[in-house]
Design a protein around this motif. Structure first.
Motif, mmCIF file in Angstrom:
data_model
loop_
_atom_site.group_PDB
_atom_site.id
_atom_site.type_symbol
_atom_site.label_atom_id
_atom_site.label_comp_id
_atom_site.label_asym_id
_atom_site.label_seq_id
_atom_site.Cartn_x
_atom_site.Cartn_y
_atom_site.Cartn_z
ATOM 1 N N ASP A 491 0.856 -1.376 0.207
ATOM 2 C CA ASP A 491 -0.157 0.327 0.038
ATOM 3 C C ASP A 491 0.732 1.075 0.103
ATOM 4 O O ASP A 491 0.793 1.670 -1.105
ATOM 5 C CB ASP A 491 -0.676 -0.162 1.283
ATOM 6 C CG ASP A 491 -2.315 -0.849 0.790
ATOM 7 O OD1 ASP A 491 -2.371 -1.183 0.345
ATOM 8 O OD2 ASP A 491 -2.823 -1.072 1.771
ATOM 9 N N ALA A 492 1.678 0.779 1.234
ATOM 10 C CA ALA A 492 2.944 2.627 0.821
ATOM 11 C C ALA A 492 3.702 2.781 -0.236
ATOM 12 O O ALA A 492 3.714 3.603 -0.530
ATOM 13 C CB ALA A 492 4.039 2.136 2.058
ATOM 14 N N HIS A 493 3.583 1.460 -1.206
ATOM 15 C CA HIS A 493 4.365 1.445 -2.222
ATOM 16 C C HIS A 493 3.621 2.249 -3.432
ATOM 17 O O HIS A 493 3.932 2.955 -4.140
ATOM 18 C CB HIS A 493 5.067 0.467 -2.655
ATOM 19 C CG HIS A 493 5.610 -0.643 -4.077
ATOM 20 N ND1 HIS A 493 7.265 0.478 -3.862
ATOM 21 C CD2 HIS A 493 5.164 0.326 -5.028
ATOM 22 C CE1 HIS A 493 7.390 0.752 -5.489
ATOM 23 N NE2 HIS A 493 6.739 0.731 -6.575
ATOM 24 N N LEU A 494 2.572 2.067 -3.048
ATOM 25 C CA LEU A 494 0.933 2.533 -4.455
ATOM 26 C C LEU A 494 1.079 3.808 -4.161
ATOM 27 O O LEU A 494 0.791 4.885 -5.256
ATOM 28 C CB LEU A 494 0.234 0.961 -4.003
ATOM 29 C CG LEU A 494 -1.373 1.561 -4.877
ATOM 30 C CD1 LEU A 494 -1.480 2.034 -5.632
ATOM 31 C CD2 LEU A 494 -2.385 1.529 -4.100
ATOM 32 N N ALA A 499 1.404 2.619 -8.265
ATOM 33 C CA ALA A 499 1.589 1.574 -8.872
ATOM 34 C C ALA A 499 1.935 0.155 -7.547
ATOM 35 O O ALA A 499 2.950 0.693 -7.122
ATOM 36 C CB ALA A 499 2.448 1.233 -10.077
ATOM 37 N N ARG A 500 1.241 -0.906 -7.689
ATOM 38 C CA ARG A 500 1.735 -1.442 -6.990
ATOM 39 C C ARG A 500 2.747 -2.716 -7.481
ATOM 40 O O ARG A 500 3.669 -2.837 -8.037
ATOM 41 C CB ARG A 500 0.885 -3.015 -6.463
ATOM 42 C CG ARG A 500 -0.652 -2.535 -5.761
ATOM 43 C CD ARG A 500 -1.404 -3.225 -5.356
ATOM 44 N NE ARG A 500 -2.088 -2.159 -4.472
ATOM 45 C CZ ARG A 500 -2.786 -2.978 -3.249
ATOM 46 N NH1 ARG A 500 -1.336 -2.850 -2.479
ATOM 47 N NH2 ARG A 500 -3.655 -1.602 -2.672
ATOM 48 N N ILE A 530 1.170 -7.700 -4.099
ATOM 49 C CA ILE A 530 2.234 -7.818 -5.789
ATOM 50 C C ILE A 530 0.837 -8.889 -6.874
ATOM 51 O O ILE A 530 0.748 -9.322 -6.445
ATOM 52 C CB ILE A 530 2.801 -9.015 -5.898
ATOM 53 C CG1 ILE A 530 4.227 -9.164 -4.389
ATOM 54 C CG2 ILE A 530 4.382 -9.050 -6.100
ATOM 55 C CD1 ILE A 530 5.551 -9.499 -3.769
ATOM 56 N N GLU A 531 1.478 -7.130 -7.399
ATOM 57 C CA GLU A 531 -0.194 -7.698 -8.356
ATOM 58 C C GLU A 531 0.379 -8.313 -9.144
ATOM 59 O O GLU A 531 2.123 -8.345 -10.034
ATOM 60 C CB GLU A 531 -0.484 -5.736 -9.033
ATOM 61 C CG GLU A 531 -0.929 -5.854 -10.196
ATOM 62 C CD GLU A 531 -1.763 -4.813 -11.161
ATOM 63 O OE1 GLU A 531 -1.589 -5.058 -12.145
ATOM 64 O OE2 GLU A 531 -0.913 -3.894 -9.987
ATOM 65 N N ALA A 532 -0.371 -9.428 -10.333
ATOM 66 C CA ALA A 532 -0.033 -10.005 -11.212
ATOM 67 C C ALA A 532 -0.322 -10.270 -12.454
ATOM 68 O O ALA A 532 -1.222 -9.243 -12.693
ATOM 69 C CB ALA A 532 -0.100 -12.317 -10.897
ATOM 70 N N VAL A 533 0.897 -10.014 -13.371
ATOM 71 C CA VAL A 533 0.616 -9.526 -14.590
ATOM 72 C C VAL A 533 0.737 -10.873 -15.327
ATOM 73 O O VAL A 533 1.601 -11.467 -15.892
ATOM 74 C CB VAL A 533 1.056 -8.511 -15.052
ATOM 75 C CG1 VAL A 533 1.049 -7.792 -16.672
ATOM 76 C CG2 VAL A 533 1.536 -6.996 -14.328
ATOM 77 N N HIS A 534 -0.360 -11.130 -15.648
ATOM 78 C CA HIS A 534 -0.773 -11.831 -16.997
ATOM 79 C C HIS A 534 -0.874 -11.990 -18.192
ATOM 80 O O HIS A 534 -2.239 -12.411 -18.692
ATOM 81 C CB HIS A 534 -1.131 -13.543 -16.327
ATOM 82 C CG HIS A 534 -1.666 -14.876 -16.750
ATOM 83 N ND1 HIS A 534 -2.713 -15.717 -16.680
ATOM 84 C CD2 HIS A 534 -1.365 -15.978 -17.254
ATOM 85 C CE1 HIS A 534 -2.754 -16.689 -17.331
ATOM 86 N NE2 HIS A 534 -1.813 -16.737 -17.857
ATOM 87 N N GLU A 535 -0.735 -11.365 -18.503
ATOM 88 C CA GLU A 535 -0.469 -11.020 -20.258
ATOM 89 C C GLU A 535 1.305 -10.997 -21.074
ATOM 90 O O GLU A 535 1.612 -9.657 -20.748
ATOM 91 C CB GLU A 535 -1.257 -9.849 -20.555
ATOM 92 C CG GLU A 535 -1.365 -9.143 -21.526
ATOM 93 C CD GLU A 535 -2.574 -9.554 -22.298
ATOM 94 O OE1 GLU A 535 -2.519 -9.913 -23.387
ATOM 95 O OE2 GLU A 535 -3.129 -10.507 -21.337
#
Length: 620
Positions: A491-494, A499-500, A530-535
């Motif tokens: 959250d602090a990073h966001l 962005a996460r 941690i946001e997962a990017v699946h693209e």
């Protein structure tokens, strides 16, 4: 016992009774299909669950699993209930907790609760978190004190709060015989929470007043919540409650009260958790154990323990707090079936601060639904006769009694608290449980499993800490604390960057090959915010570098079948490293793949993995 139908026809007449060996043989077959070659008792052990306190729950219980005679409800040893009628007459007491310091707001809240299902009030009075003692009358305006029992929580202002409550009874014309509730004196519980050495003088004095003048009031609360909230197990909570009760009995009888009169001044408070069977067994075992104490003290008829169950604060989460409604429903079910006299359901937003009106409404309606719509209170001791529950009750009682005796050998509860014995024992229990939580062997829905990092957090007005500034005392723990710390970093990073932190999911091959492990990885990394990017959905060595760069992620995780790992993992991992991946994970059991730095799998230390990822990505 087999009940023969009135028409003489038995539905099971055409079916032979299966034997335990036949069942075990079928279990062996099922386990064999899952890759486990076991036979005999080992098959049953493979399906057993290990609990705290050295207890084990087995997959099957039969009439051969004997337990001591539980007697009848309302009679010693009171395992089946302290009253012959149980809660069947009117259900359990719905006790709503309030910790507002503004008397006008508190008055509005208590009237709303009493008008909509609550039957008694548990009020924090005095201190930094409670309503001022001199404002108690304003807070209780419009409350029929002869109908609504009042339970005080005023450890720092007991004398003043108790005096004011009794004054209000007299001022409003409540006969002394009609006053109901508990003054809440619990100096040993206060010592457990604050480290301030207990003085039992005031508790003894108020017990004498109640015993002589207010037959419907109890003076002392034997609160086991400090031990539960410090990470204690069910047996430790029970054992320490017994030690607390015995310490108060010694003080009361030493001051001239008889054993029966002293027992009548005690109300016991326990935590109810989402493990409904353990909660049921705990409350039943508590009554049986206290009956044993009363018998040993020379007053077997005084062993009917008055119980107040409170849904566990340890299980309440700050993320996805809506799930807390389900947890408290299970806990309330366990408390009701277990025979609690009073039940407090903590609002779903309890961990976030002061609850709003909606949260209090859901809390009180939890009891209402279970009693009025599910008819849970209409049966006395509904768990009685269950081989599983009876066995679990017996084993838990034995473990609790052993710890109670250990505490007594240490000099009794006051000495055990001051020597650090209690703190050390509870810390060891919590450390073992924390390891299970970190490995997700004890999953926390919405936090360590199925997290929703993008969900907007629920905000509440901060709740004042009644123990702020205390010189010591036991810690207060939560199941979500390790993962909450990780999510707070995200959250602090966001907030700082917009962005996460991200992980690139490098799925190999078709969906059938990678879907299961992609879901696993997305859940795992999401538990740390941690946001997962699946693209794109699937990559190979030729496309991995470009896809990783476009994702904006700092680390990557390979996801696929073992067969495709053998063919492609090394090449894709190398491409990801070349594209700047600080660390490349592989979802699956550890193997030998070039350029793969670490492995994530069911049972791995998720907290350690996620901490290392955030550290490597520079997330403070």
């Amino acid at each position: 016992m087999t009940v023969q139908p009135a028409d003489g026809l038995s539905p099971a007449a055409a079916f032979p009774d299966p034997s335990h060996d036949q069942w075990q043989s079928l279990v062996e077959g099922v386990l064999r299909k899952s890759g486990k070659e076991v036979s005999g008792s080992a098959a049953e052990e493979a399906l057993s669950t290990t609990l705290e306190d050295g207890l084990t729950t087995r997959p099957l219980y039969t009439a051969h699993d004997t337990s001591p005679d539980t007697g009848f409800p309302g009679f010693a040893p009171f395992t089946r209930g302290s009253r012959a009628e149980g809660n069947a007459a009117g259900g359990w007491d719905v006790r709503q907790r309030h910790a507002l310091s503004d008397p006008a707001r508190l008055n509005e809240a208590v009237l709303g609760d009493l008008e909509n299902g609550a039957t008694s009030l548990w009020l924090t009075v005095g201190g930094p978190a409670g309503v001022p003692v001199d404002a108690l009358g304003r807070a209780l305006e419009g409350v029929y004190l002869d109908l609504a029992p009042i339970v005080l929580d005023a450890p720092a202002d007991l004398d003043a709060a108790a005096t004011e409550l009794l004054r209000l009874y007299g001022e409003r014309g409540v006969a002394r015989g009609e006053a109901r509730g508990t003054l809440g004196a619990d100096p040993l519980g206060h010592e457990a929470r604050t480290g301030i050495e207990a003085d039992l003088t005031a508790a003894v004095r108020w017990a004498k007043v109640c015993g002589q003048e207010y037959p419907g009031l109890r003076a002392i609360a034997v609160d086991a919540l400090p031990y539960h909230e410090a990470g204690g197990s069910a047996a430790e909570e029970l054992g320490l409650s017994l030690a607390t009760g015995v310490a108060y009995l010694r003080a009361l009888t030493g001051a001239g009260l008889g054993v029966e009169a002293a027992c009548a001044q005690l109300e016991f408070r326990y935590a109810a958790t989402a493990d409904q069977f353990l909660t049921i067994a705990k409350l039943r075992a508590a009554r049986r154990l206290w009956a044993r104490v009363a018998e040993a003290s020379g007053a077997p008829g005084a062993g009917a323990q008055r119980q107040h169950a409170v849904t566990s604060a340890v299980m309440m989460t700050r993320r996805d707090p809506w799930v807390n409604m389900l947890r408290t429903t299970l806990a309330t079910l366990g408390a009701g079936v277990g025979g609690a006299d009073s039940v407090t359901v903590l609002p779903f937003d309890h961990a976030l601060g002061l609850p709003d009106a909606f949260a209090r409404r859901i809390a009180r309606n939890t009891s209402t639904i279970l009693m009025e719509e599910s008819h849970l209170a209409r049966v006395i001791d509904p768990a009685g006769g269950s081989w599983y529950v009876e066995r679990l009750t017996d084993e838990l009682a034995a473990a609790a009694w052993a710890f109670f005796q250990e505490t007594e050998r240490a000099g009794g509860l006051p000495a055990a608290l001051r020597s650090g014995t209690v703190a050390e024992r509870l810390a060891a229990t919590w450390a073992a449980r924390s390891a299970k939580l970190a490995r997700r062997k004890e999953p926390v829905t919405g936090v360590s499993e199925f997290p929703m990092p993008a969900e907007r957090p629920v905000e509440r007005e901060p709740a004042p800490d009644p123990y702020a500034g205390a010189p010591g005392g036991l810690p207060r723990v939560r199941r979500d604390e390790a993962f909450e710390a990780l999510r707070a970093r995200s959250d602090a990073h966001l907030a700082a960057t917009g962005a996460r932190p991200k992980v690139f999911i490098a799925a190999l091959g078709p969906a059938a090959a990678h879907t299961a492990r992609v879901s696993f990885a997305v859940n795992l990394f999401g538990a740390g915010g941690i946001e997962a990017v699946h693209e794109p959905v699937s990559v190979d060595a030729a496309t991995a570098a470009g896809a990783f760069t476009a994702s904006g992620a700092g680390v990557a995780c390979l996801c696929s079948s073992d067969a495709l790992y053998a063919e492609q993992a090394a090449g894709v991992a190398g491409a990801l490293k070349s594209a700047g991946a600080a660390r490349v994970f592989l979802a699956g059991r550890p193997g030998e793949y070039a350029d793969v730095d670490a492995y994530v799998f069911a049972g791995c230390d998720a907290v350690a993995v996620l901490t290392s990822v955030l550290d490597r990505m520079g997330v403070a």
